[in-house]
Design a protein around this motif. Structure first.
Motif, short mmCIF file in Angstrom:
data_model
loop_
_atom_site.label_atom_id
_atom_site.label_comp_id
_atom_site.label_asym_id
_atom_site.label_seq_id
_atom_site.Cartn_x
_atom_site.Cartn_y
_atom_site.Cartn_z
N ASP A 155 -29.22 -8.68 12.90
CA ASP A 155 -30.01 -9.83 12.43
C ASP A 155 -29.78 -10.09 10.95
N ARG A 156 -29.43 -9.04 10.19
CA ARG A 156 -29.08 -9.22 8.79
C ARG A 156 -27.60 -9.56 8.62
N LEU A 159 -26.47 -13.36 8.53
CA LEU A 159 -26.58 -14.16 7.31
C LEU A 159 -25.30 -14.10 6.47
N SER A 194 -28.16 -15.96 -2.68
CA SER A 194 -26.96 -15.13 -2.52
C SER A 194 -26.06 -15.25 -3.74
N TYR A 320 -24.54 -4.03 1.41
CA TYR A 320 -25.91 -4.01 1.92
C TYR A 320 -26.36 -2.58 2.21
N LYS A 326 -28.85 -7.91 -1.11
CA LYS A 326 -30.19 -8.12 -0.57
C LYS A 326 -30.12 -9.07 0.63
N LEU A 327 -30.46 -8.54 1.79
CA LEU A 327 -30.51 -9.36 3.00
C LEU A 327 -31.91 -9.36 3.62
N ASP A 328 -32.60 -8.22 3.55
CA ASP A 328 -33.95 -8.16 4.11
C ASP A 328 -34.84 -9.22 3.49
N GLU A 329 -34.74 -9.37 2.16
CA GLU A 329 -35.59 -10.32 1.44
C GLU A 329 -35.20 -11.77 1.72
N ILE A 331 -34.61 -13.04 4.67
CA ILE A 331 -35.15 -13.49 5.95
C ILE A 331 -36.64 -13.77 5.81
N ARG A 334 -38.35 -14.19 11.66
CA ARG A 334 -37.50 -14.07 12.85
C ARG A 334 -38.16 -14.83 13.98
N VAL A 356 -34.24 -16.73 11.06
CA VAL A 356 -33.19 -16.15 11.89
C VAL A 356 -33.64 -16.12 13.34
#
Length: 359
Positions: A155-156, A159, A194, A320, A326-329, A331, A334, A356
């Motif tokens: 899920d991350r 992105l 990003s 990551y 940073k990917l968690d931040e 999103i 879901r 997502v």
């Protein structure tokens, strides 16, 4: 398979049963795990960019390979993969020159004499960016996917396929930001955040985030911004030039408006470069003062972050898992495929980073 179908400009996407073909010699069938809801898709929904309809949208995806064609050599069933809309042939002038993102070869598509990858009620559907990822499965060319390590959450990972590679690549590949340089980023959505994160990774000395939503400040600073300018209450050009003592080395326009592209150019210092990342509608023009070109300022575009995605995406996965990307931040929420229209409505408010869809 179940998919979200756009039938007419301005209409809500409809969840329908779409037929998907078997992989051809160089094609890959993917079970979709997750797909990001990107502003680029909204441009096509609203008619800013033309496309044949009905069509399954979506392009920012990750999943697991289910089957491959007889001549596929890059991935195999069971591989975890990220998709990328900048599919490449591998042997045209752009590809040989290392500019894979500029390849426009039809070899990554099916020919007119071949059956369509997707169909609805017996009628062929366009294959949106070779992906059409708002669906339970994706059928695409092998050069539109890259295998990644299996300990990466999908899920991350999704992105990385658009928002992250576009923002990161614009900073690292297109503009080649150097350590200590000053950077301004206009727009703190998924791509802008990003770009901020990439500027931090690249070692930028000062990173100025700009947005009209005051609520974005905390998020921008979490991604690496040293300063925040609220463009709704102050002149962003004057504010940036004051903070950067005359102008920044690099400005990144991550919205897709002529006005903000012009502002990006105006906030440059001598010898600076403004990189337009956002999708400005085709018929709209950008104006700059010609005299400022004598200061060796540059206005340039960036297509998908000038990426070389078979190299870049596995590296970003490593970043990551090392805690640097940073990917968690990124999103905000879901959702299920059936909630895709809600995600686009929320996107228009400008208050969220990324929704997502998780299958």
């Amino acid at each position: 398979m179940k998919a979200a179908v756009l039938r007419e400009v301005g209409q809500l996407l409809q969840i329908e049963q779409v037929q998907i073909d078997k992989p051809g010699p160089h094609e890959v069938l993917i079970r979709t795990a997750a797909v990001g809801v990107c502003h680029s898709d909204l441009h096509f929904i609203e008619g800013a960019y033309p496309i044949g309809k009905p069509v399954v949208l979506g392009h920012e995806a990750a999943g697991v390979v289910e089957a491959v064609g007889a001549e596929v050599r890059t991935v195999k069933p069971g591989d975890h993969v990220i998709t990328c809309l900048s599919a490449f042939c591998g042997h045209c002038n752009y590809c040989v020159d290392g500019r894979l993102n500029l390849c426009v070869s039809d070899e990554v598509k099916r020919g007119q004499d071949e059956p369509a990858r997707l169909s609805l009620g017996g009628q062929p559907l366009p294959n949106y960016f070779n992906l059409s990822a708002f669906a339970e499965q994706i059928l695409t060319h092998e050069h539109a996917v890259v295998a990644i390590r299996k300990d990466m959450p999908l899920d991350r990972a999704a992105l990385i396929g658009c928002a992250v590679i576009t923002g990161y690549g614009a900073v690292v590949r297109t503009a080649r930001v150097e350590p200590g340089q000053t950077v301004a980023v206009l727009g703190c959505g998924g791509i802008g955040l990003s770009a901020i994160n990439a500027a931090l990774i690249a070692g930028a000395g000062r990173i100025i985030a700009i947005d009209t939503a005051a609520s974005k400040e905390a998020l921008a600073r979490a991604f690496g911004a040293t300063d925040f300018v609220n463009a709704a209450t102050s002149d962003p050009v004057a504010a940036v030039r004051d903070l950067a003592r005359g102008g920044v080395d690099h400005a990144f326009e991550c919205i897709g408006l002529p006005k903000t592209a012009e502002q990006a150019f105006e906030m440059l210092g001598r010898g600076g470069a403004a990189t337009v990342v956002g999708m400005i509608p085709p018929k709209q023009m950008v104006s700059i003062r010609g005299s400022t070109l004598l200061q060796e300022k540059r206005l340039q575009g960036s297509n998908m972050g000038s990426n070389r995605f078979p190299l870049d995406m596995p590296r970003l996965v490593d970043f990551y898992l090392q805690g640097r990307l940073k990917l968690d931040e990124l999103i905000s929420r879901r959702i299920r495929l059936e909630q895709v229209n809600e995600a686009f409505a929320e996107m228009k408010t400008g208050e969220i980073a990324r929704s997502v869809i998780v299958f």
